[in-house]
Design a protein around this motif. Structure first.
Motif, PDB file in Angstrom:
ATOM      1  N   GLU A   6       0.832  -1.206   0.000  1.00 54.58           N
ATOM      2  CA  GLU A   6       0.000   0.000   0.000  1.00 54.58           C
ATOM      3  C   GLU A   6       0.869   1.259   0.000  1.00 54.58           C
ATOM      4  O   GLU A   6       0.567   2.238  -0.685  1.00 54.58           O
ATOM      5  N   ARG A   7       1.978   1.220   0.796  1.00 55.87           N
ATOM      6  CA  ARG A   7       2.875   2.379   0.795  1.00 55.87           C
ATOM      7  C   ARG A   7       3.495   2.585  -0.586  1.00 55.87           C
ATOM      8  O   ARG A   7       3.625   3.700  -1.077  1.00 55.87           O
ATOM      9  N   LEU A   8       3.880   1.456  -1.227  1.00 53.30           N
ATOM     10  CA  LEU A   8       4.457   1.563  -2.576  1.00 53.30           C
ATOM     11  C   LEU A   8       3.430   2.101  -3.562  1.00 53.30           C
ATOM     12  O   LEU A   8       3.745   2.920  -4.441  1.00 53.30           O
ATOM     13  N   GLN A   9       2.177   1.619  -3.474  1.00 52.89           N
ATOM     14  CA  GLN A   9       1.132   2.122  -4.382  1.00 52.89           C
ATOM     15  C   GLN A   9       0.881   3.605  -4.161  1.00 52.89           C
ATOM     16  O   GLN A   9       0.663   4.358  -5.125  1.00 52.89           O
ATOM     17  N   GLU A  10       0.904   4.051  -2.902  1.00 58.58           N
ATOM     18  CA  GLU A  10       0.742   5.480  -2.617  1.00 58.58           C
ATOM     19  C   GLU A  10       1.883   6.289  -3.224  1.00 58.58           C
ATOM     20  O   GLU A  10       1.681   7.349  -3.835  1.00 58.58           O
ATOM     21  N   GLN A  11       3.132   5.744  -3.077  1.00 61.83           N
ATOM     22  CA  GLN A  11       4.273   6.424  -3.696  1.00 61.83           C
ATOM     23  C   GLN A  11       4.131   6.450  -5.215  1.00 61.83           C
ATOM     24  O   GLN A  11       4.449   7.446  -5.875  1.00 61.83           O
ATOM     25  N   GLN A  12       3.616   5.323  -5.802  1.00 65.50           N
ATOM     26  CA  GLN A  12       3.427   5.274  -7.262  1.00 65.50           C
ATOM     27  C   GLN A  12       2.430   6.340  -7.714  1.00 65.50           C
ATOM     28  O   GLN A  12       2.669   7.042  -8.695  1.00 65.50           O
ATOM     29  N   ARG A  13       1.308   6.465  -7.005  1.00 65.72           N
ATOM     30  CA  ARG A  13       0.334   7.499  -7.361  1.00 65.72           C
ATOM     31  C   ARG A  13       0.927   8.892  -7.232  1.00 65.72           C
ATOM     32  O   ARG A  13       0.675   9.772  -8.071  1.00 65.72           O
ATOM     33  N   GLU A  14       1.746   9.099  -6.179  1.00 61.39           N
ATOM     34  CA  GLU A  14       2.361  10.413  -5.976  1.00 61.39           C
ATOM     35  C   GLU A  14       3.326  10.726  -7.115  1.00 61.39           C
ATOM     36  O   GLU A  14       3.345  11.843  -7.654  1.00 61.39           O
ATOM     37  N   GLU A  66       3.171   9.427 -10.167  1.00 66.85           N
ATOM     38  CA  GLU A  66       2.369   9.659 -11.369  1.00 66.85           C
ATOM     39  C   GLU A  66       1.826  11.081 -11.390  1.00 66.85           C
ATOM     40  O   GLU A  66       1.807  11.744 -12.435  1.00 66.85           O
ATOM     41  N   LYS A  67       1.397  11.547 -10.210  1.00 63.60           N
ATOM     42  CA  LYS A  67       0.903  12.928 -10.116  1.00 63.60           C
ATOM     43  C   LYS A  67       2.012  13.924 -10.428  1.00 63.60           C
ATOM     44  O   LYS A  67       1.824  14.880 -11.171  1.00 63.60           O
ATOM     45  N   ASP A 113      14.550  12.419 -12.719  1.00 64.27           N
ATOM     46  CA  ASP A 113      14.646  11.904 -11.339  1.00 64.27           C
ATOM     47  C   ASP A 113      13.356  11.223 -10.917  1.00 64.27           C
ATOM     48  O   ASP A 113      13.363  10.128 -10.329  1.00 64.27           O
ATOM     49  N   THR A 114      12.229  11.855 -11.240  1.00 62.35           N
ATOM     50  CA  THR A 114      10.941  11.259 -10.857  1.00 62.35           C
ATOM     51  C   THR A 114      10.712   9.939 -11.576  1.00 62.35           C
ATOM     52  O   THR A 114      10.210   8.971 -10.985  1.00 62.35           O
ATOM     53  N   GLU A 115      11.073   9.866 -12.870  1.00 60.41           N
ATOM     54  CA  GLU A 115      10.892   8.615 -13.619  1.00 60.41           C
ATOM     55  C   GLU A 115      11.770   7.503 -13.038  1.00 60.41           C
ATOM     56  O   GLU A 115      11.334   6.344 -12.945  1.00 60.41           O
ATOM     57  N   GLU A 116      13.033   7.849 -12.642  1.00 57.14           N
ATOM     58  CA  GLU A 116      13.898   6.820 -12.043  1.00 57.14           C
ATOM     59  C   GLU A 116      13.290   6.300 -10.739  1.00 57.14           C
ATOM     60  O   GLU A 116      13.234   5.090 -10.505  1.00 57.14           O
ATOM     61  N   GLN A 117      12.833   7.220  -9.890  1.00 58.70           N
ATOM     62  CA  GLN A 117      12.202   6.785  -8.638  1.00 58.70           C
ATOM     63  C   GLN A 117      10.939   5.982  -8.923  1.00 58.70           C
ATOM     64  O   GLN A 117      10.641   4.994  -8.241  1.00 58.70           O
ATOM     65  N   PHE A 118      10.191   6.395  -9.957  1.00 59.99           N
ATOM     66  CA  PHE A 118       8.961   5.678 -10.317  1.00 59.99           C
ATOM     67  C   PHE A 118       9.279   4.251 -10.766  1.00 59.99           C
ATOM     68  O   PHE A 118       8.589   3.298 -10.411  1.00 59.99           O
ATOM     69  N   VAL A 152      10.128   2.134  -7.703  1.00 60.85           N
ATOM     70  CA  VAL A 152       8.907   1.776  -6.964  1.00 60.85           C
ATOM     71  C   VAL A 152       8.152   0.675  -7.696  1.00 60.85           C
ATOM     72  O   VAL A 152       7.624  -0.267  -7.083  1.00 60.85           O
ATOM     73  N   ARG A 153       8.064   0.761  -9.028  1.00 57.67           N
ATOM     74  CA  ARG A 153       7.343  -0.272  -9.798  1.00 57.67           C
ATOM     75  C   ARG A 153       8.034  -1.630  -9.670  1.00 57.67           C
ATOM     76  O   ARG A 153       7.387  -2.670  -9.550  1.00 57.67           O
ATOM     77  N   GLU A 154       9.411  -1.635  -9.673  1.00 56.58           N
ATOM     78  CA  GLU A 154      10.118  -2.903  -9.485  1.00 56.58           C
ATOM     79  C   GLU A 154       9.835  -3.479  -8.098  1.00 56.58           C
ATOM     80  O   GLU A 154       9.595  -4.686  -7.951  1.00 56.58           O
ATOM     81  N   GLN A 155       9.834  -2.587  -7.066  1.00 54.50           N
ATOM     82  CA  GLN A 155       9.515  -3.067  -5.714  1.00 54.50           C
ATOM     83  C   GLN A 155       8.081  -3.578  -5.647  1.00 54.50           C
ATOM     84  O   GLN A 155       7.787  -4.555  -4.944  1.00 54.50           O
ATOM     85  N   LEU A 156       7.164  -2.929  -6.402  1.00 56.77           N
ATOM     86  CA  LEU A 156       5.778  -3.400  -6.429  1.00 56.77           C
ATOM     87  C   LEU A 156       5.694  -4.806  -7.012  1.00 56.77           C
ATOM     88  O   LEU A 156       4.987  -5.678  -6.487  1.00 56.77           O
TER      89      LEU A 156
END
Length: 1008
Positions: free
Chosen positions: A468-476, A478-479, A523-528, A531-535
């Motif tokens: 859930e934390r990862l999904q929240e980070q993913q939405r953030e 994406e925003k 930077d945001t795409e790298e972090q994204f 997060v997707r790999e961790q998801l």
């Protein structure tokens, strides 16, 4: 502004009313709540400023009306004005502005409502906001100023003083300061670039001198060769002249030959034309006779054409009259057909009613049968009412008896099962011991699995929370990516502005913002991606945990059954001694139940009651089948009632049909007679006969007219021959003269050709004697072309260097000019920066409030002394000492505020501790003082005062003082209007405007 007259039409609660303010100095507008008192004041503001309390513009129109009109007359600055504002529902408003002159009212209306409104504001010198905050003390806003916090009071005072204009000026000054700063920075960059380019000026001057020397040398050599070439070109030019002369003479000779041939051909053609014209002239008498015959035929055709037109006109009139006669006859025939059709319909309806009436005997018999069937059904319904409770009770008793029997049967089966089970248990003691051991081992293993599945569940919950934390980070992320994409799109537009401050960007800052935004996106795409790999990994772990959980949970489904089995086995083992006695007891109980079921001696009371009910039902002899048959028979016979109603309707229709048939036959006879008479005796028929007689008198014969036209077409050739004759008589002398001229011209062309042949021989001899200079000229031309290319190259270099030199000179001038512009921009930046500070809250605005407050305090205390008999006094405090931090005494500082201190005979107290009457008097004094100051600042004198406040907070003494205060300040105003619904306050005014609400809208009555 002093009101004179107010005329309302369909404004809010008013239909049509007129209020005359003449002679009113102090007046009270009174009436019950909702009667329309405040609407009179809203009408004044809407007429003058076009604004009111209504949310939508159409809301001011009276319910059910389509238009609203307010006509307001008033004095302002010793001039009498008139404003007429009108609005139609769903449309725009119209505005008329007039001023009184000795000759009457003169229009001042401009083109458009907005321009006229601006003109009204110039003459009145008050806008809407100033009016409602000065002359118009609106209901419910008396304590608005006092109830605010001290820091908010300054904002309200700034709003009333319209200091927001200085906020706008502050923003404009800041924007201009930033603009000039950006301009200065741009100029500095440009000056640096120009200074770098000016360093090349000396090198360009040296190159320019060298190129100029080379150009001079090449130009001298080129001039010498051009002189030699010109001398050769003179000889060549003479040769070319002779060649051109020879070519001209040859061409002239060819032209003379062609001209002579052409003239000979033309002479032959003229001779042929002369022969043809002579032939036409020989037929002169024949052609004239034929042409005269053609003219006679045309005269006869004109007479026939006149008769034809008259004949055609008469035929058209007759056709129109015949069509009119046919239409009128057709209309009568249509009426006749409609009448005959209606008669046929009546006859068909009569036959249908006869058919319906022919079955009346059958229907009467069916009605009698229906009545008998309904009687039988009523008897069965009454019998059903008696039988239904008995049947219900019988069914209940039977169900209870069946339940007892089922319980006994089930008990017997249970005993048999227990007997078999106990017998088997008695024979399987060793098996039970082995089973108990096996079950104990399985339960122990399952208990270990329960501990494991709990750990798996805890691990799954931890992974789900992490997911859930990862999904929240993913939405953030994406925003954030969406916001960055939006910024990039905004920056890609030409003349883009900064996405954060919305200021214009130059190229340098635009590049910086774009690079920074793209870097933020990377930077945001790298972090994204992380997060997707961790998801993905976390979801895989959760799927594995779920699989393990399902496997173990599937095993644990047997846990409760095994425990229950273990208990049963242990109980069976512990109860082995009691098995024998239990088997004997079950056998005895089983025998008793079998005997009871076989003899039926169970539930005796219920069976007795059931037998009694059966005997009663037999005596009543009720049958559901008979009842159902009776219902169906009634349903089948209901057609008789329907047919009986239809027969009654048929009888009525038959009477109507019989009465109407003679009328229709009479109408048909009349229409037939009208048709016969109209075809012979009508005016249209008479006109047709008269036109037929006129056609006979005309005597037009189409066959003779057609034959005459054929003869004219055949004789048209004589007209052409006659025209040819006239043309031949005119052309014959001219053709003879032209033939003689052409013969002479042929002889002249032959002589000229002989002279030119001699000249051609002479020019050929001159060309053969002249020298050949072609080779020497070509050599010189090649040298000149090569040297010209060198010269063009040097001149190109020279022009480029001169252009660079001129550009550098222009850049030098530009450098000096932009230095001056830089000084001006820096100076303007400082000026607008200082103006921004001056226009700010701590600048002019604070100074104006500080200057206004002493006047406001003095004016308020003067009015408050009248209202409170010198018992109340106010003081405005704009600064106070504050404390901050622990070292309060050392760090004392001044805080901007707007506290209002109120003092009475008992000392200074907060505003909230004063009674309602005292608070209202304080509010009234402050508000009236503000009104006077605002009117003075607007450049207008406060001649009108409107008090639309609730006086319910005042006791009798407070009302007396308020009335006394109003009377005391009456000399300062030309007109004072007070709005109230209190009878006591109303009686204190001699002039009263009574407002009453009726079914026809609010009505006014004026008493002096």
């Amino acid at each position: 502004m002093i009101p004179v007259q107010l005329i309302l039409k369909n404004f809010l609660s008013y239909r049509e009313t007129t209020l005359d303010f003449s002679g009113l100095h102090i007046a009270c507008i009174c009436g019950s709540n909702g009667a329309g008192k405040s609407s009179l004041l809203e009408a004044i503001t809407w007429a003058v400023w076009g604004q009111s309390r209504a949310v939508a513009e159409d809301d001011i129109i009276h319910s059910g009306a389509k238009e609203v009109r307010v006509d307001f007359l008033f004095y302002s600055d010793r001039h009498k004005y008139r404003v007429i504002r009108t609005r139609y529902r769903g449309q725009s408003s119209s505005l008329e502005f007039q001023v009184e002159t000795p000759q009457g009212f003169r229009s001042l209306t401009e083109k458009g409502v907005r321009a006229t409104q601006s003109l009204i504001l110039e003459h009145v010198k008050l806008d809407y906001e100033t009016f409602i905050n000065s002359a118009y003390l609106r209901q419910g806003r008396a304590d608005e100023f006092m109830l605010k916090r001290p820091n908010e009071r300054k904002e309200i005072l700034a709003e009333l003083l319209k200091l927001h204009r200085y906020d706008e000026l502050e923003e404009r000054a800041k924007d201009l300061s930033k603009s000039f700063r950006a301009q200065a920075d741009q100029l500095e960059q440009t000056l640096q670039s120009i200074a770098t380019q000016l360093q090349q000026q000396e090198a360009i001057a040296t190159q320019l001198a060298e190129i100029e020397a080379q150009v001079n040398q090449l130009q001298q050599e080129q001039a010498f060769d051009e002189i030699q070439l010109k001398s050769l070109q003179v000889i060549r030019s003479q040769q070319q002249n002779w060649e051109q002369q020879l070519s001209f003479l040859k061409q002239q000779s060819q032209n003379l030959t062609a001209d002579r041939d052409r003239l000979q051909q033309e002479h032959l053609a003229i001779e042929s034309q002369l022969a043809a014209v002579a032939e036409i002239l020989d037929r002169e008498s024949e052609i004239k006779a034929g042409y005269q015959h053609y003219q006679n035929l045309l005269g006869q055709e004109e007479e026939f054409s006149a008769k034809f037109q008259e004949y055609t006109h008469a035929q058209q009139q007759r056709t129109q009259l015949q069509q009119q006669l046919v239409q009128q006859v057709n209309e009568l025939q249509r009426q006749l057909q409609r009448a005959e059709g209606q008669l046929v319909i009546l006859q068909q309806q009569e036959q249908e009613t006869q058919q319906a009436l022919s079955k009346s005997a059958e229907v009467e018999a069916g009605v009698l049968q229906l009545a008998a069937a309904r009687d039988r059904l009523a008897n069965l319904d009454r019998l059903q009412l008696q039988v239904s409770p008995l049947i219900q009770r019988r069914n209940t008793l039977q169900a209870q008896i069946d339940k007892v029997q089922a319980r006994l049967t089930a008990k017997l089966e249970e005993l048999e099962t227990q007997q078999i089970t106990l017998s088997q248990q008695q024979s399987t003691q060793s098996q039970l011991q082995q089973t108990a051991t096996e079950v104990a081992v399985q339960i122990e293993q399952l208990e270990k699995d329960k501990v494991y599945i709990e750990r798996v569940r805890e691990k799954g919950q931890e992974r789900r929370h992490f997911l859930e934390r990862l999904q929240e980070q993913q939405r953030e992320f994406e925003k954030q990516l969406g916001e960055v994409e939006q910024k990039i799109q905004m920056l890609s537009v030409p003349d883009a502005v900064c996405p954060l401050c919305e200021r214009p960007l130059d190229e340098h800052h635009w590049n910086r913002v774009v690079d920074k935004t793209k870097e933020q996106k990377r930077d945001t795409e790298e972090q994204f991606i992380v997060v997707r790999e961790q998801l993905v990994v976390t979801e895989t772990e959760i799927q594995e945990l779920r699989r393990r959980y399902r496997e173990v949970a599937q095993k644990l489904t047997q846990y409760d059954a095994l425990r229950e089995q273990r208990g049963q086995v242990i109980a069976q083992l512990s109860a082995s001694d009691e098995l024998q006695s239990r088997l004997e007891q079950i056998a005895a109980e089983k025998q008793h139940l079998e005997r009871s079921l076989a003899q039926g001696d169970y539930a005796a009371d219920l069976q007795t009651e059931l037998n009694q009910l059966n005997s009663q039902l037999q005596q009543l002899n009720y049958s559901e089948e008979s009842h159902a048959l009776a219902r169906s028979e009634v349903d089948k016979l209901r057609w008789a009632e329907v047919r009986q109603a239809q027969i009654k309707d048929a009888q009525k229709r038959q009477a109507q049909i019989i009465a109407r048939q003679p009328e229709m036959r009479t109408q048909i006879d009349d229409l037939s007679q009208q048709i016969e008479q109209y075809q012979v005796e009508s005016e249209c028929a008479k006109q047709i006969a008269a036109i037929a007689s006129r056609i006979d008198r005309i005597g037009y014969d189409p066959d003779r007219h057609s034959a005459l036209r054929t003869a004219i077409r055949q004789a048209q050739a004589w007209q052409l021959s006659y025209q040819q004759l006239l043309s031949a008589q005119e052309q014959y002398p001219q053709l003879e003269q032209r033939s003689r001229d052409l013969a002479a011209a042929v002889q002249a062309r032959t002589a000229e050709r002989q002279v030119i042949a001699v000249q051609i021989e002479e020019v050929i001899q001159k060309l053969e004697q002249s020298p050949n200079t072609t080779t020497e000229s070509q050599t010189l031309e090649s040298q000149l072309a090569f040297r010209r290319r060198q010269l063009d190259d040097r001149l190109s270099q020279l022009g480029r260097l001169q252009q660079q030199s001129q550009q550098l000179a222009a850049m030098q001038a530009q450098h000096e000019q932009q230095q001056q512009q830089l000084q001006v921009a820096r100076r303007q930046q400082r000026v607008y920066q200082e103006l921004g500070q001056a226009f700010g809250k701590n600048g002019i605005q604070a100074l104006m409030i500080e200057n206004l407050l002493p006047q406001l305090e003095a004016e308020t205390n003067q009015l408050l002394a009248r209202l409170s008999a010198n018992q109340l006094h106010v003081q405005f405090i704009t600064q106070k000492t504050g404390r901050s931090g622990r070292a309060a005494k050392k760090n004392a500082k001044t805080i901007d505020t707007l506290d209002i201190l109120i003092a009475d005979a008992r000392g200074t107290r907060p505003y909230e501790t004063y009674s309602g009457g005292e608070a209202f008097r304080i509010n009234f004094a402050i508000r009236l003082a503000l009104a006077r100051l605002l009117a003075q600042r607007a450049g207008a004198s406060l001649q009108l005062l409107i008090v639309d406040e609730g006086f319910g907070t005042q006791d009798q003494e407070g009302c007396d003082r308020l009335i006394a205060a109003v009377n005391a300040i009456a000399a300062d105003f030309s007109c004072i209007l007070a709005v109230t619904h209190m009878p006591y306050f109303k009686e204190a005014f001699q002039a009263r405007i009574e407002v009453v609400k009726t079914q026809n809208g609010s009505q006014l009555s004026l008493s002096m």
